[in-house]
Motif scaffolding. Structure first.
Motif, mmCIF file in Angstrom:
data_model
loop_
_atom_site.group_PDB
_atom_site.id
_atom_site.type_symbol
_atom_site.label_atom_id
_atom_site.label_comp_id
_atom_site.label_asym_id
_atom_site.label_seq_id
_atom_site.Cartn_x
_atom_site.Cartn_y
_atom_site.Cartn_z
ATOM 1 N N MET A 78 -8.672 -1.016 2.890
ATOM 2 C CA MET A 78 -7.414 -0.608 3.494
ATOM 3 C C MET A 78 -6.622 -1.799 4.049
ATOM 4 O O MET A 78 -5.567 -1.620 4.657
ATOM 5 N N ASP A 110 -1.634 4.248 -3.407
ATOM 6 C CA ASP A 110 -2.716 3.389 -2.913
ATOM 7 C C ASP A 110 -3.731 4.188 -2.111
ATOM 8 O O ASP A 110 -4.922 3.910 -2.152
ATOM 9 N N TYR A 111 -3.232 5.183 -1.385
ATOM 10 C CA TYR A 111 -4.120 6.052 -0.612
ATOM 11 C C TYR A 111 -3.416 7.374 -0.369
ATOM 12 O O TYR A 111 -2.192 7.477 -0.520
ATOM 13 N N LYS A 155 0.847 -1.195 0.000
ATOM 14 C CA LYS A 155 0.000 0.000 0.000
ATOM 15 C C LYS A 155 0.884 1.248 0.000
ATOM 16 O O LYS A 155 1.282 1.754 1.043
ATOM 17 N N LYS A 188 -2.100 7.597 -10.099
ATOM 18 C CA LYS A 188 -3.070 6.623 -9.591
ATOM 19 C C LYS A 188 -3.861 5.945 -10.703
ATOM 20 O O LYS A 188 -4.040 4.728 -10.688
ATOM 21 N N LEU A 201 -9.340 5.548 -5.006
ATOM 22 C CA LEU A 201 -8.361 6.306 -4.228
ATOM 23 C C LEU A 201 -8.965 6.772 -2.902
ATOM 24 O O LEU A 201 -9.734 7.734 -2.867
ATOM 25 N N PRO A 202 -8.643 6.115 -1.793
ATOM 26 C CA PRO A 202 -9.106 6.574 -0.481
ATOM 27 C C PRO A 202 -8.320 7.805 -0.031
ATOM 28 O O PRO A 202 -7.099 7.883 -0.245
#
Length: 458
Positions: A333, A250-251, A216, A238, A342-343
């Protein structure tokens, strides 16, 4: 494929390697040139295969697959002769009369196992290093990208002797059969879980491995970042390849003071890159398969969708999507997302974010956006990760002077540029001793020898 066939492939390559042909500079140069010419000759077929497998446009295929490979081959051809030279090293006074050097030696028969997300680039790129270093290559493409696997097999069969470079197609059972064999080196790109299996199998024969895995990979956007530019580069990194990139952000962790500004800017750039209706964009990359699509689709139930969220089940497409109000307890997550979701999470204290990341598995990449050099150094120094960027995403991959690889759960070993040559080369240490004289104190001959040795060792 059965055991006998797998053994036959390896024995054929081992016999070829033992002829010594691959050791010569001219041989390696000729094969790298042939590889480059092959990619040019089959360009049209390659574009079609990538379109079939992932709906990649010619632009995306060129910039993320073919273009990278041409750069790597050109770099290797330019520097190969120098890379192959023996390295002279210093020799201590206790070894007077001798010379020391390091000779670069190919491992022998190598296995390259490629993934599906960049099915051309991540199959050929390691092979460039293996060829440059003087090895033979057996390539196993992913069965999930069948068109690219087929074109790899066709063009390599037409270009190279199968005893030197060959492609073995097939599903999981073929990979398992190959891994049961004794290789001189294994290069694997894929998931961490499968990477552990590869390492376990390699350990039975003490075969060295390079594992290019994932994780991540975080983005940190600090309060002094140039937010619009950060948003543009995050969106590009992304959603390239629909997020199916091992080093994709990843985030995002964004400072609370610039969060709303970042969200607005990312929405703007998504529309700029992919249009207001990305699912109708003929060049938007699709998800590789139904299982992966279903996994990603389920993640849309986590948090709040602030942009995107639409899907097309028939085309296996998911819009570039931004998710807010996410916590570490949410399903998306728990593992690498590997898709266009995309968090976004918020922070107040940079040290809190750093402390949190230090407790997690080490990611393949990290991206920090902020203008303060002290904070840049602080993040780069205190968070372990494979490689990354300050004020950008993904771009470190395209620099052949930088090693690319993971750490911990995200992999081991590195490649690209000279590091690919080094990965597939054993550094053999050699000392050449003089015969013009013989230093007597090295031999057990009484107190004088002992006294001289003691003095030299002070």
């Amino acid at each position: 494929m059965g055991t006998i066939e797998a053994e036959k492939i390896i024995n054929r390559q081992r016999n070829f390697f033992q002829t010594g042909e691959t050791l010569a500079y001219e041989f390696r140069k000729q094969k790298l040139t042939a590889l480059k010419d092959m990619l040019k000759s089959y360009k049209k077929e390659i574009y079609q295969a990538l379109k079939n497998d992932l709906n990649k446009s010619e632009y995306e295929a060129l910039t993320t697959e073919l273009g990278f490979l041409h750069t790597e081959i050109d770099f290797a051809l330019k520097h190969l002769k120098n890379w192959m030279k023996s390295e002279k090293t210093e020799t201590p006074v206790t070894h007077k009369g001798s010379k020391s050097y390091i000779q670069k030696e190919p491992y022998g028969v190598t296995l390259v196992m490629a993934p599906w997300n960049y099915p051309l680039q991540l199959a050929i790129a390691p092979a460039i290093g293996a060829i440059a270093a003087g090895n033979t290559v057996v390539m196993k493409p992913s069965e999930l990208t069948q068109s690219t696997s087929a074109i790899l097999a066709d063009m390599i069969r037409a270009t190279f002797d199968e005893g030197y470079f060959t492609v073995v197609e097939g599903a999981k059972d073929v990979s398992q059969q190959l891994l049961e064999q004794r290789w001189d080196y294994i290069f694997f790109t894929g998931s961490t879980n499968v990477g552990k299996i590869v390492m376990e199998k390699a350990s039975k024969h003490l075969t060295p491995v390079t594992l290019e895995l994932g994780g991540k990979s975080p983005v940190i956007v600090d309060k002094d970042a140039k937010v619009d530019l950060a948003a543009k580069r995050i969106v590009w990194g992304k959603f390239t390849n629909a997020g199916q990139t091992c080093v994709a952000p990843d985030y995002v962790y964004v400072h609370e003071k610039v969060k709303l500004k970042l969200l607005r800017a990312m929405k703007k750039h998504i529309q700029s890159f992919y249009g207001k209706k990305p699912l109708q964009n003929e060049d938007y990359v699709r998800i590789v398969g139904k299982d992966h699509f279903d996994r990603l689709h389920a993640f849309l139930a986590d948090g709040d969708i602030v942009h995107g969220g639409n899907v097309n089940d028939e085309k296996l497409s998911i819009e570039p999507t931004i998710l807010d109000k996410i916590s570490w307890d949410d399903a998306l997550m728990q593992d690498e997302i590997f898709g266009p979701l995309l968090p976004v999470m918020t922070f107040r204290s940079l040290d809190d974010v750093i402390g949190e990341m230090k407790q997690m598995e080490k990611p393949l990449a990290l991206y920090y956006f902020g203008e303060t050099e002290q904070k840049q150094r602080h993040v780069m120094t205190n968070v372990p990760f494979g490689g990354g960027c300050i004020n950008d995403t993904l771009y470190h991959l395209a620099n052949p002077h930088l090693p690319f690889g993971g750490i911990g759960n995200s992999g081991m070993g590195a490649y690209h540029g000279k590091y690919s040559f080094d990965t597939f080369s054993h550094r053999k240490s050699i000392l050449k001793q003089t015969t013009k004289f013989d230093i007597p104190f090295r031999y057990p001959s009484g107190r004088l020898s002992k006294a001289i040795v003691e003095r030299l060792m002070k």
